[in-house]
Each structure stands twice: as structure tokens, then as C-alpha cells.
Design a protein around this motif. Structure first.
Motif, PDB file in Angstrom:
ATOM      1  N   THR A   1      12.334 -13.623  88.680  1.00  0.00           N
ATOM      2  CA  THR A   1      11.841 -13.242  87.363  1.00  0.00           C
ATOM      3  C   THR A   1      10.452 -12.594  87.458  1.00  0.00           C
ATOM      4  N   PRO A   2      10.167 -11.597  86.637  1.00  0.00           N
ATOM      5  CA  PRO A   2       8.826 -10.992  86.633  1.00  0.00           C
ATOM      6  C   PRO A   2       7.731 -12.002  86.313  1.00  0.00           C
ATOM      7  N   ASP A   3       8.109 -13.120  85.680  1.00  0.00           N
ATOM      8  CA  ASP A   3       7.107 -14.133  85.351  1.00  0.00           C
ATOM      9  C   ASP A   3       6.477 -14.764  86.580  1.00  0.00           C
ATOM     10  N   TYR A   4       7.121 -14.610  87.742  1.00  0.00           N
ATOM     11  CA  TYR A   4       6.525 -15.145  88.970  1.00  0.00           C
ATOM     12  C   TYR A   4       5.286 -14.349  89.381  1.00  0.00           C
ATOM     13  N   TYR A   5       5.214 -13.092  88.969  1.00  0.00           N
ATOM     14  CA  TYR A   5       4.158 -12.200  89.448  1.00  0.00           C
ATOM     15  C   TYR A   5       2.909 -12.273  88.560  1.00  0.00           C
ATOM     16  N   PRO A   6       1.766 -12.623  89.134  1.00  0.00           N
ATOM     17  CA  PRO A   6       0.519 -12.623  88.351  1.00  0.00           C
ATOM     18  C   PRO A   6       0.208 -11.249  87.769  1.00  0.00           C
ATOM     19  N   GLY A   7       0.600 -10.198  88.484  1.00  0.00           N
ATOM     20  CA  GLY A   7       0.306  -8.841  88.023  1.00  0.00           C
ATOM     21  C   GLY A   7       1.011  -8.481  86.723  1.00  0.00           C
ATOM     22  N   LYS A   8       2.048  -9.205  86.375  1.00  0.00           N
ATOM     23  CA  LYS A   8       2.785  -8.925  85.135  1.00  0.00           C
ATOM     24  C   LYS A   8       1.869  -9.055  83.923  1.00  0.00           C
ATOM     25  N   GLN A   9       0.967 -10.014  83.979  1.00  0.00           N
ATOM     26  CA  GLN A   9       0.066 -10.232  82.853  1.00  0.00           C
ATOM     27  C   GLN A   9      -0.948  -9.093  82.709  1.00  0.00           C
ATOM     28  N   GLU A  10      -1.140  -8.332  83.782  1.00  0.00           N
ATOM     29  CA  GLU A  10      -2.122  -7.249  83.755  1.00  0.00           C
ATOM     30  C   GLU A  10      -1.529  -5.947  83.230  1.00  0.00           C
ATOM     31  N   THR A  11      -0.329  -5.593  83.690  1.00  0.00           N
ATOM     32  CA  THR A  11       0.242  -4.286  83.346  1.00  0.00           C
ATOM     33  C   THR A  11       1.621  -4.353  82.700  1.00  0.00           C
TER      34      THR A  11
ATOM     35  N   TYR B   1       6.562  -4.581  85.585  1.00  0.00           N
ATOM     36  CA  TYR B   1       7.326  -5.359  86.541  1.00  0.00           C
ATOM     37  C   TYR B   1       8.748  -5.536  86.011  1.00  0.00           C
ATOM     38  N   VAL B   2       9.686  -5.577  86.917  1.00  0.00           N
ATOM     39  CA  VAL B   2      11.089  -5.820  86.551  1.00  0.00           C
ATOM     40  C   VAL B   2      11.649  -6.889  87.483  1.00  0.00           C
ATOM     41  N   PRO B   3      12.778  -7.500  87.115  1.00  0.00           N
ATOM     42  CA  PRO B   3      13.370  -8.520  87.986  1.00  0.00           C
ATOM     43  C   PRO B   3      13.904  -7.908  89.280  1.00  0.00           C
ATOM     44  N   THR B   4      14.089  -8.763  90.267  1.00  0.00           N
ATOM     45  CA  THR B   4      14.741  -8.340  91.510  1.00  0.00           C
ATOM     46  C   THR B   4      15.535  -9.525  92.044  1.00  0.00           C
ATOM     47  N   TRP B   5      16.092  -9.370  93.243  1.00  0.00           N
ATOM     48  CA  TRP B   5      16.878 -10.450  93.849  1.00  0.00           C
ATOM     49  C   TRP B   5      16.448 -10.600  95.297  1.00  0.00           C
ATOM     50  N   ASN B   6      16.126 -11.803  95.714  1.00  0.00           N
ATOM     51  CA  ASN B   6      15.676 -12.048  97.081  1.00  0.00           C
ATOM     52  C   ASN B   6      16.776 -12.702  97.919  1.00  0.00           C
ATOM     53  N   PHE B   7      16.909 -12.227  99.158  1.00  0.00           N
ATOM     54  CA  PHE B   7      17.945 -12.736 100.057  1.00  0.00           C
ATOM     55  C   PHE B   7      17.691 -12.195 101.462  1.00  0.00           C
ATOM     56  N   ALA B   8      18.424 -12.751 102.406  1.00  0.00           N
ATOM     57  CA  ALA B   8      18.454 -12.215 103.773  1.00  0.00           C
ATOM     58  C   ALA B   8      19.912 -12.101 104.190  1.00  0.00           C
ATOM     59  N   SER B   9      20.221 -11.058 104.967  1.00  0.00           N
ATOM     60  CA  SER B   9      21.603 -10.848 105.394  1.00  0.00           C
ATOM     61  C   SER B   9      21.627 -10.139 106.738  1.00  0.00           C
ATOM     62  N   VAL B  10      22.658 -10.438 107.516  1.00  0.00           N
ATOM     63  CA  VAL B  10      22.858  -9.737 108.785  1.00  0.00           C
ATOM     64  C   VAL B  10      24.299  -9.263 108.850  1.00  0.00           C
ATOM     65  N   HIS B  11      24.471  -8.003 109.239  1.00  0.00           N
ATOM     66  CA  HIS B  11      25.793  -7.421 109.451  1.00  0.00           C
ATOM     67  C   HIS B  11      26.010  -7.258 110.948  1.00  0.00           C
ATOM     68  N   LEU B  12      27.068  -7.839 111.454  1.00  0.00           N
ATOM     69  CA  LEU B  12      27.392  -7.754 112.872  1.00  0.00           C
ATOM     70  C   LEU B  12      28.623  -6.874 113.059  1.00  0.00           C
ATOM     71  N   HIS B  13      28.525  -5.924 113.957  1.00  0.00           N
ATOM     72  CA  HIS B  13      29.653  -5.062 114.281  1.00  0.00           C
ATOM     73  C   HIS B  13      30.155  -5.458 115.667  1.00  0.00           C
ATOM     74  N   GLY B  14      31.456  -5.626 115.800  1.00  0.00           N
ATOM     75  CA  GLY B  14      31.953  -6.075 117.085  1.00  0.00           C
ATOM     76  C   GLY B  14      33.427  -5.829 117.306  1.00  0.00           C
ATOM     77  N   SER B  15      33.902  -6.406 118.409  1.00  0.00           N
ATOM     78  CA  SER B  15      35.306  -6.281 118.815  1.00  0.00           C
ATOM     79  C   SER B  15      35.937  -7.664 118.836  1.00  0.00           C
ATOM     80  N   SER B  16      37.127  -7.774 118.267  1.00  0.00           N
ATOM     81  CA  SER B  16      37.753  -9.084 118.138  1.00  0.00           C
ATOM     82  C   SER B  16      39.013  -9.206 118.981  1.00  0.00           C
ATOM     83  N   LYS B  17      39.336 -10.455 119.293  1.00  0.00           N
ATOM     84  CA  LYS B  17      40.621 -10.751 119.926  1.00  0.00           C
ATOM     85  C   LYS B  17      41.050 -12.156 119.528  1.00  0.00           C
ATOM     86  N   ILE B  18      42.344 -12.349 119.437  1.00  0.00           N
ATOM     87  CA  ILE B  18      42.906 -13.657 119.136  1.00  0.00           C
ATOM     88  C   ILE B  18      43.119 -14.400 120.448  1.00  0.00           C
ATOM     89  N   VAL B  19      42.696 -15.649 120.493  1.00  0.00           N
ATOM     90  CA  VAL B  19      42.843 -16.469 121.698  1.00  0.00           C
ATOM     91  C   VAL B  19      43.703 -17.685 121.338  1.00  0.00           C
TER      92      VAL B  19
END
Length: 228
Positions: free
Chosen positions: A87-97, A100-118
């Protein structure tokens, strides 16, 4: 994956952290007609004798994705951290100007590879043991005894194993994104960290704190190199 430069993580250690901390991956392939198949599977990260990283898992023999995993050099696996609306309410700067708009925080990793059934009993059992040990070691924090596959009746385990097969994916490349307000001024970053913690989202608050600490350290290192 779209990754602005201030969110890019090139260090394998950060990708590995996501895989081990959030092991339920989204496994994506295409079938013979070009249709997209996606399943959510817990993985265990390990290494080959040569030091290359690979993922191991098990899937139901009745899973319709198996044909596209049998010998596929174009497999994508996605792992993602906890995430949160910011939420923009988290940002102290919102009160000044108020610019600010909302955003979404996360981390992600994409792995590219080769597969086989065992389809091997010992492979599947080792995978089950490794994954169980990894997750039970986390749950053991409450002091209870760590559960092992061998705690279940052996005949019962063997019956269940007949319905599953092993999966191995060799990792060829990865893309990693940590999006935690790194492009914003410090006061606003601190506001996000504090706001998330106050809202009870302690895990993602800590991720934001650690991610920005790494970003600050890299900036300081770069300045030092440029000054030398």
C-alpha cells in the motif's frame, strides 16, 4: 521473465535460497500438440558428481504431463517466495507529494532445463527421503521428533510407491528476480519493511530487509571500485 536491472539477482545463492525455502515449484511443459501443461510439484535440489545442479521429484504415474517430461530439453520450473500487496501508506513520501501508487513485492526464479523420467524404486525412495528430511528439519523447530519415511510401515510405503515415478531435471540456466522496492529512496524502503512487519507479514518484511541490504552493499562496492 521481465526483470528491470534493479530487481535482477545474478547470484546463484539467491536462486538456491528460493528453491530450498519455497520448494513447491510450478512445472511447465508443452504437449505434442503445443498445449501448455502446468503442475505444482515439491522439488529437492541436489548436485551431480560433476557439480551441476539438478532437481529431483516424484509424480503420479497417471499424471498426463509424463509424456512431455520423458525426454524434454525445454522445461520451465518456477519457484516463488511469499508475496504481498504494498500500500502507498507504507511510504513516508506519500504524505509529501501523494505521487505514489500500490505495487506488489515478491521474489521468483525461473529455471530452464532438461527432464527425464526415472522409473526406479531406489531413486524414488531416495527422493522421498531427501525431501522429507529437508522439510521435517524446518518443522522440527517446535522440538518434536523429526518424522522419517521409514517410520511408516515398509509394505505400506512400497504399495504407495507403485503409483509414482521419479523425475530428474538438469538445470541449464536460470533467471532470478527479487522485487522489494530497491529503486526507491531509503526512507520509503524502510517504511515498507516496517509496514509489512506491523501488518504481521514478518517473513516478507525480512526478505525486503535482506534484499535491500544486499543491494546497498553492491552499490557501495561499485562506488569503491570506481573510486580506486
Amino acid at each position: 521473465m521481465y526483470i528491470p536491472k534493479h530487481y535482477r539477482e545474478d547470484d546463484w545463492e539467491q536462486a538456491e535460497y528460493l528453491i530450498k525455502t519455497y520448494p513447491l515449484g510450478t512445472l511447465i511443459t508443452t504437449d505434442s500438440t503445443g498445449g501448455i501443461i502446468a503442475n505444482h510439484i515439491p522439488f529437492y535440489l541436489t548436485k551431480t558428481a560433476e557439480g551441476n545442479h539438478k532437481l529431483i521429484a516424484h509424480v503420479a504415474k497417471s499424471n498426463h504431463q509424463i509424456p512431455s517430461l520423458t525426454a524434454n530439453s525445454n522445461v520451465l520450473i518456477v519457484f516463488q517466495s511469499v508475496n504481498s500487496y504494498i500500500t502507498p501508506d507504507y511510504y513516508p513520501g506519500k504524505q509529501e507529494t501523494h505521487k505514489y501508487v500500490p505495487t506488489w513485492n515478491f521474489a521468483s526464479v525461473h529455471l530452464h532445463g532438461s527432464s527425464k523420467i526415472v522409473d526406479d524404486v531406489d531413486f524414488v525412495r531416495n527422493q522421498l527421503d531427501h525431501l522429507t528430511e529437508q522439510e521435517e528439519s524446518v518443522q522440527k523447530k517446535d522440538g518434536r521428533k523429526q518424522w522419517k519415511v521409514s517410520d511408516a510401515p515398509e509394505n505400506y510405503v512400497k504399495i504407495l510407491q507403485k503409483a509414482i515415478t521419479g523425475l530428474e531435471i538438469s538445470i541449464d540456466s536460470f533467471e532470478c528476480k527479487y522485487k522489494f522496492d530497491q529503486a526507491m529512496r531509503k526512507a520509503d524502503v524502510d517504511g515498507t519493511i516496517e509496514g509489512l512487519a506491523q501488518d504481521g507479514k514478518v517473513e516478507i518484511s525480512q526478505l525486503a530487509k535482506e534484499t535491500n541490504a544486499r543491494a546497498d552493499a553492491k552499490k557501495a562496492e561499485k562506488k569503491a571500485q570506481e573510486a580506486s
